[in-house]
Write a protein that holds these residues in place. Structure first.
Motif, PDB file in Angstrom:
ATOM      1  N   GLY A   1       5.752   8.526   8.413  1.00 19.06           N
ATOM      2  CA  GLY A   1       4.420   9.132   8.268  1.00 19.06           C
ATOM      3  C   GLY A   1       3.407   8.478   9.188  1.00 19.06           C
ATOM      4  N   ASP A   2       3.870   7.521   9.996  1.00 16.49           N
ATOM      5  CA  ASP A   2       2.990   6.880  10.970  1.00 16.49           C
ATOM      6  C   ASP A   2       3.243   7.472  12.352  1.00 16.49           C
ATOM      7  N   VAL A   3       2.171   7.477  13.144  1.00 17.21           N
ATOM      8  CA  VAL A   3       2.279   7.883  14.546  1.00 17.21           C
ATOM      9  C   VAL A   3       2.150   6.598  15.359  1.00 17.21           C
TER      10      VAL A   3
ATOM     11  N   THR B   1       4.788   4.199  -4.305  1.00 18.87           N
ATOM     12  CA  THR B   1       3.808   4.286  -3.216  1.00 18.87           C
ATOM     13  C   THR B   1       2.511   4.790  -3.841  1.00 18.87           C
ATOM     14  N   SER B   2       1.391   4.421  -3.232  1.00 18.56           N
ATOM     15  CA  SER B   2       0.135   4.699  -3.936  1.00 18.56           C
ATOM     16  C   SER B   2      -0.252   6.175  -3.892  1.00 18.56           C
ATOM     17  N   GLY B   3       0.546   6.979  -3.233  1.00 16.54           N
ATOM     18  CA  GLY B   3       0.347   8.417  -3.356  1.00 16.54           C
ATOM     19  C   GLY B   3      -0.930   8.920  -2.728  1.00 16.54           C
TER      20      GLY B   3
ATOM     21  N   THR C   1      -0.022 -13.755  12.566  1.00 12.83           N
ATOM     22  CA  THR C   1       1.039 -12.817  12.953  1.00 12.83           C
ATOM     23  C   THR C   1       0.822 -11.537  12.167  1.00 12.83           C
ATOM     24  N   GLN C   2       0.896 -10.422  12.873  1.00 15.57           N
ATOM     25  CA  GLN C   2       0.769  -9.143  12.182  1.00 15.57           C
ATOM     26  C   GLN C   2       2.126  -8.663  11.702  1.00 15.57           C
ATOM     27  N   GLY C   3       2.158  -8.131  10.492  1.00 16.74           N
ATOM     28  CA  GLY C   3       3.390  -7.537   9.983  1.00 16.74           C
ATOM     29  C   GLY C   3       3.143  -6.073   9.697  1.00 16.74           C
ATOM     30  N   TRP C   4       4.152  -5.261   9.900  1.00 12.28           N
ATOM     31  CA  TRP C   4       4.042  -3.843   9.548  1.00 12.28           C
ATOM     32  C   TRP C   4       5.208  -3.453   8.655  1.00 12.28           C
TER      33      TRP C   4
ATOM     34  N   ASP D   1      -1.909   5.678  14.314  1.00 10.43           N
ATOM     35  CA  ASP D   1      -2.575   6.131  13.098  1.00 10.43           C
ATOM     36  C   ASP D   1      -1.534   6.555  12.090  1.00 10.43           C
ATOM     37  N   ARG D   2      -1.994   6.741  10.852  1.00  9.97           N
ATOM     38  CA  ARG D   2      -1.155   7.495   9.937  1.00  9.97           C
ATOM     39  C   ARG D   2      -1.239   8.940  10.392  1.00  9.97           C
ATOM     40  N   ALA D   3      -0.128   9.670  10.299  1.00  9.77           N
ATOM     41  CA  ALA D   3      -0.129  11.046  10.807  1.00  9.77           C
ATOM     42  C   ALA D   3      -1.284  11.849  10.216  1.00  9.77           C
TER      43      ALA D   3
ATOM     44  N   MET E   1       6.129  -0.736   4.896  1.00 13.21           N
ATOM     45  CA  MET E   1       5.639   0.106   3.813  1.00 13.21           C
ATOM     46  C   MET E   1       6.557  -0.076   2.610  1.00 13.21           C
ATOM     47  N   THR E   2       6.098   0.405   1.455  1.00 16.26           N
ATOM     48  CA  THR E   2       6.895   0.275   0.239  1.00 16.26           C
ATOM     49  C   THR E   2       8.336   0.730   0.508  1.00 16.26           C
ATOM     50  N   GLU E   3       8.472   1.795   1.279  1.00 19.73           N
ATOM     51  CA  GLU E   3       9.797   2.378   1.549  1.00 19.73           C
ATOM     52  C   GLU E   3      10.670   1.495   2.448  1.00 19.73           C
TER      53      GLU E   3
ATOM     54  N   GLY F   1      -6.337  -2.486  -1.316  1.00 21.03           N
ATOM     55  CA  GLY F   1      -7.267  -3.113  -0.379  1.00 21.03           C
ATOM     56  C   GLY F   1      -7.370  -2.408   0.965  1.00 21.03           C
ATOM     57  N   LYS F   2      -6.844  -1.182   1.054  1.00 18.46           N
ATOM     58  CA  LYS F   2      -6.956  -0.436   2.309  1.00 18.46           C
ATOM     59  C   LYS F   2      -8.101   0.566   2.207  1.00 18.46           C
ATOM     60  N   ILE F   3      -8.650   0.940   3.365  1.00 22.28           N
ATOM     61  CA  ILE F   3      -9.741   1.911   3.372  1.00 22.28           C
ATOM     62  C   ILE F   3      -9.236   3.232   2.762  1.00 22.28           C
TER      63      ILE F   3
HETATM   64  P1  ADP Z   1       0.402   2.909   0.461  1.00 19.60           P
HETATM   65  O1  ADP Z   1      -0.712   2.365   1.338  1.00 19.60           O
HETATM   66  O2  ADP Z   1       0.657   4.366   0.633  1.00 19.60           O
HETATM   67  O3  ADP Z   1       0.383   2.391  -0.910  1.00 19.60           O
HETATM   68  P2  ADP Z   1       2.121   1.032   1.615  1.00 19.60           P
HETATM   69  O4  ADP Z   1       1.393  -0.120   1.078  1.00 19.60           O
HETATM   70  O5  ADP Z   1       3.586   1.067   1.561  1.00 19.60           O
HETATM   71  O6  ADP Z   1       1.739   2.330   0.936  1.00 19.60           O
HETATM   72  O7  ADP Z   1       1.545   1.312   3.051  1.00 19.60           O
HETATM   73  C1  ADP Z   1       2.331   1.621   4.158  1.00 19.60           C
HETATM   74  C2  ADP Z   1       1.483   2.074   5.307  1.00 19.60           C
HETATM   75  O8  ADP Z   1       0.456   1.120   5.596  1.00 19.60           O
HETATM   76  C3  ADP Z   1       2.233   2.224   6.593  1.00 19.60           C
HETATM   77  O9  ADP Z   1       2.906   3.438   6.654  1.00 19.60           O
HETATM   78  C4  ADP Z   1       1.122   2.113   7.617  1.00 19.60           C
HETATM   79  O10 ADP Z   1       0.453   3.343   7.789  1.00 19.60           O
HETATM   80  C5  ADP Z   1       0.175   1.146   6.980  1.00 19.60           C
HETATM   81  N1  ADP Z   1       0.383  -0.198   7.541  1.00 19.60           N
HETATM   82  C6  ADP Z   1       1.100  -1.209   7.046  1.00 19.60           C
HETATM   83  N2  ADP Z   1       1.030  -2.289   7.832  1.00 19.60           N
HETATM   84  C7  ADP Z   1       0.250  -1.946   8.877  1.00 19.60           C
HETATM   85  C8  ADP Z   1      -0.201  -2.611  10.062  1.00 19.60           C
HETATM   86  N3  ADP Z   1       0.102  -3.880  10.324  1.00 19.60           N
HETATM   87  N4  ADP Z   1      -0.997  -1.920  10.905  1.00 19.60           N
HETATM   88  C9  ADP Z   1      -1.330  -0.634  10.671  1.00 19.60           C
HETATM   89  N5  ADP Z   1      -0.942   0.036   9.584  1.00 19.60           N
HETATM   90  C10 ADP Z   1      -0.159  -0.602   8.702  1.00 19.60           C
END
Ligand code: ADP
Length: 541
Positions: free
Chosen positions: A416-418, A184-186, A322-325, A431-433, A327-329, A522-524
Motif C-alpha cells: 500500500g506504499d508507493v 492494523t489500525s484500519g 537509523t530509520q526503520g520501515w 507516500d502511502r498510495a 508495517m504490522t503485516e 502517533g502518526k498524522i
Molecule cells: P497503521 O499505521 O495502518 O496502523 P502500521 O503501523 O503497520 O499500520 O503502519 C505501516 C505503514 O506506516 C507503512 O505502510 C508506511 O506507510 C508507514 N511507515 C512505516 N515506517 C515508515 C517510515 N520509516 N517512513 C515512512 N513511512 C513509514
C-alpha cells in the motif's frame, strides 16, 4: 539427503528462557503512570510469566486461544505477553487509544477470552464489556491496592497469579503455531488481524538483531518507547531478552521530560520510537538545555524521519539515528537505513540523504516495484511504483480470511506504499498510495513536503493533503501546527519551501491549526484531517 543436525522448534519462549538462565540478574525496570519505578530482572520476569501460564491454564485457556492485553509497556505486561505465548496461547495486543467501536470490533473478531488491562483503562473496559460478550474475565495489571473501582468483576494481576507455581513447562509445540495477533489500525476499512507464528517472530528477532539492523547487545540498556500494542513492539520484546540487554519500560508517559528522565536515570544506550516522540524529546532538550550522556543510537520508524531530526540528534546530542520501515503485516521491520560500505565512504550530505531514505532490506526478504498493472519497474531511484514484499516474516493472509487473497501470483504482498528503490538497494517511500497527491496526472509526495516544512524553526508538525481541484484533479495544501510561542505566516512557509521542491509541488494554501491530529499510533491522522476539511475550498486567486 537430509542434514543430520538437531531440529529444535523455533518458538519464542527461547528468548526469555535464555535471558533468565544466562543473564538472570539483568535488570527489567518498569515505570508506571504515577512515576513509580519497579525493578525486576529476567529471572523475576520468567517466574511471573510462568505463573501467568499456570493461571491461564487454570482459567481453561488452551493452545490457540486468544488472550488480550490492553496496556502500556510494563513488567506485568511483559510477563503476561510471555506467559500467554509460551504456553501456546495467542497474545493479542489491543491498542487502548483506538475508538471504542474499533476496540470492540477487534476484540470480537479476534475472539478474545481473557483481557489483561492496565488500571488506567478501566473506563474503556467498562464500555467494552457489554459489546464484547466473549471476554470471560478481566485482570488488571496491578496489585490489589491499585485496583480501580469497577461495577464489573475484575481481579488484580498480583492476586490472580499469587498462588500459582513458577514451574509451568513452556514450548514443546510446532513452531508454525500462532503466537501473536495484532490488528492494523484500519485507516481504510475495518481493522485486519495479522497472526504471527512462533517461527515468524523467531526469524524476525534473528533478523533485527543483525549489526545493520537494531544491533542490540548484552551491553545495551534498551528503552522500549514503542508501545507493545504497536506492530509487535518492533520485535524488541523478543530481541532485548534474546541478547540479555537491560530493558526499561516507560509506561504511558512519552513526553520529552519523562523520556529524558528515564534515559538519564537508567543509563539508556538505545531506544526505538515513532518520529513524533523524538520531536517532542528534541523540543524539550533544546528548551531545557539538558543533555543525554549515555544514549548512543535510536531507531525511528512508523512514519518518515525528517532530515532535521537526523542532524539535530547527531550534531547536538551525539546520537546516531537509523530509520526503520515496516508495517504490522511485515512483523514489522523490513528495511533499515544503515550505511552500506559505498554510502559510508560518501560525504556528509550524501550520507544524510541516505539516512532519510527508508533503507535496505534485511536478508531473506524480497522487494518488487510495479506499475498499476503489476509490471516490474526499474530500481533507478527515480521511478516510483507500488512496493510489494515477500518473505518468511511477511503476512500470507489476514485472520479470519478478511480481504481474501492478498498475495499476487508470485507470492508478493502489496504494502500500500508507493516507493522508489535506488541502484544501491535503498528504498524510499514516496507516500502511502492513498495519501499521494495526484496533480495533473503526476504524483506529489506529501511526505517530502512535510519533512521539509518541519525543518522550519517555528513549525512543530506539518501535514500535507490533496484537495480536489477542477483542472488538476488535486492540489496539495499544507497544515501547520506551530511550536508554542512561535509565529510564522503562510508567505514565510512558502518562502521556506521555495527552491527545495518543484514549483508545481508548492502548496496552494497554508492553514495554521492548533493541533494536527495524530492517530492511535502517533502518526498524522489524514483521514480525520480530510473529514474536518470536507467544507474547505481552495483559494480561487
Ligand atoms: P497503521 O499505521 O495502518 O496502523 P502500521 O503501523 O503497520 O499500520 O503502519 C505501516 C505503514 O506506516 C507503512 O505502510 C508506511 O506507510 C508507514 N511507515 C512505516 N515506517 C515508515 C517510515 N520509516 N517512513 C515512512 N513511512 C513509514
Amino acid at each position: 539427503m537430509l542434514g543430520l543436525m538437531q531440529s529444535g522448534q523455533l518458538t519464542v519462549d527461547t528468548f526469555l528462557d535464555h535471558a533468565a538462565t544466562w543473564q538472570p540478574g539483568r535488570e527489567v525496570v518498569s515505570r508506571d503512570a504515577a512515576g513509580h519505578v519497579t525493578r525486576s530482572d529476567y529471572a523475576g520476569i520468567r517466574n511471573l510469566a510462568k505463573q501467568v501460564s499456570a493461571a491461564l491454564a487454570r482459567a481453561g485457556i488452551k493452545q490457540g486461544d486468544r488472550v488480550a492485553t490492553m496496556g502500556w509497556n510494563s513488567h506485568r505486561h511483559l510477563a503476561a505477553w510471555y506467559g500467554a505465548t509460551n504456553m501456546g496461547a495467542v497474545l493479542h495486543t489491543l491498542n487502548p487509544r483506538l475508538f471504542l467501536e474499533q476496540i470492540a470490533y477487534i476484540a470480537n473478531h479476534a475472539g478474545d477470552r481473557i483481557l489483561l488491562a492496565d488500571p488506567s483503562c478501566a473506563d474503556v473496559v467498562a464500555q467494552l464489556l457489554p459489546q464484547a460478550p466473549g471476554i470471560e474475565r478481566v485482570i488488571f495489571l496491578c496489585d490489589a491496592a491499585s485496583m480501580p473501582q469497577t461495577d464489573y468483576a475484575a481481579t488484580a494481576f498480583d492476586d490472580w497469579i499469587a498462588g500459582e507455581p513458577a514451574e509451568y513447562a513452556w514450548g514443546g509445540f510446532d513452531e508454525n503455531l500462532a503466537c501473536g495477533l495484532c490488528y492494523t489500525s484500519g485507516t481504510t476499512g475495518n481493522p485486519k488481524g495479522v497472526l504471527y507464528s512462533h517461527r515468524s517472530n523467531y526469524l524476525h528477532t534473528m533478523l533485527t538483531l543483525q549489526a545493520d539492523a537494531l544491533a542490540l547487545s548484552a551491553r545495551d540498556t534498551v528503552l522500549l518507547v514503542v508501545p507493545m500494542y504497536h506492530a509487535n513492539a518492533w520485535g524488541v520484546v523478543y530481541s532485548a531478552p534474546a541478547v540479555g540487554a537491560k530493558l526499561v519500560l516507560p509506561g504511558p508517559r512519552m513526553d520529552g521530560e519523562s523520556i529524558c528522565d528515564l534515559i538519564e536515570a537508567e543509563g539508556v544506550t538505545y531506544s526505538a520510537a515513532v518520529p513524533t516522540v523524538w520531536q517532542g524529546l528534541l523540543q524539550y532538550l533544546r528548551s531545557s538545555g539538558r543533555k543525554m550522556d549515555t544514549l548512543q543510537r535510536v531507531t525511528i520508524g512508523g512514519s518518515a524521519v525528517p532530515e532535521m531530526l537526523v542532524r539535530a540528534f547527531r550534531d547536538e546530542y551525539g546520537v546516531e539515528v537509523t530509520q526503520g520501515w515496516g508495517m504490522t503485516e511485515t512483523s514489522p521491520l523490513a528495511t533499515l537505513s544503515t550505511p552500506s560500505a559505498e554510502v559510508a565512504a560518501m560525504d556528509d550530505d550524501a550520507q544524510v540523504a541516505h539516512k532519510i531514505k527508508q533503507g535496505r532490506l534485511m536478508c531473506g526478504l524480497r522487494f518488487k516495484l510495479t506499475d498499476d498493472a503489476g509490471k516490474p519497474l526499474p530500481h533507478d531511484g527515480e521511478t516510483f511504483g507500488h512496493l510489494k514484499i515477500k518473505g518468511p516474516t511477511i503476512v500470507a493472509e489476514y485472520f479470519g480470511g478478511e480481504g481474501g487473497e492478498i498475495l499476487d501470483s508470485d507470492g508478493y504482498f502489496d504494502t500500500g506504499d508507493v516507493a522508489t528503490i535506488d541502484q544501491r538497494g535503498y528504498m524510499q517511500i514516496t507516500d502511502r498510495a492513498k495519501d499521494v497527491v495526484k496533480s495533473g496526472g503526476e504524483w506529489i509526495s506529501s511526505i517530502e513536503i512535510e519533512n521539509i516544512a518541519v525543518g522550519h524553526p517555528a513549525v512543530a508538525v506539518a501535514a500535507v493533503i490533496g484537495v480536489a481541484h477542477p483542472k488538476w484533479d488535486e492540489r496539495p495544501i499544507l497544515l501547520c501546527q506551530l511550536k508554542p510561542g512561535e509565529t510564522a505566516t503562510g508567505d514565510d512557509l512558502l518562502g521556506f519551501l521555495e527552491g527545495k521542491i518543484a514549483k508545481w509541488w508548492m502548496p496552494d494554501d497554508i492553514l495554521f491549526v492548533d493541533e494536527v491530529p495524530l492517530g492511535a499510533t502517533g502518526k498524522i491522522d489524514k483521514k480525520l484531517i480530510r473529514q474536518r476539511l470536507t467544507d474547505y475550498a481552495l483559494p480561487t486567486a
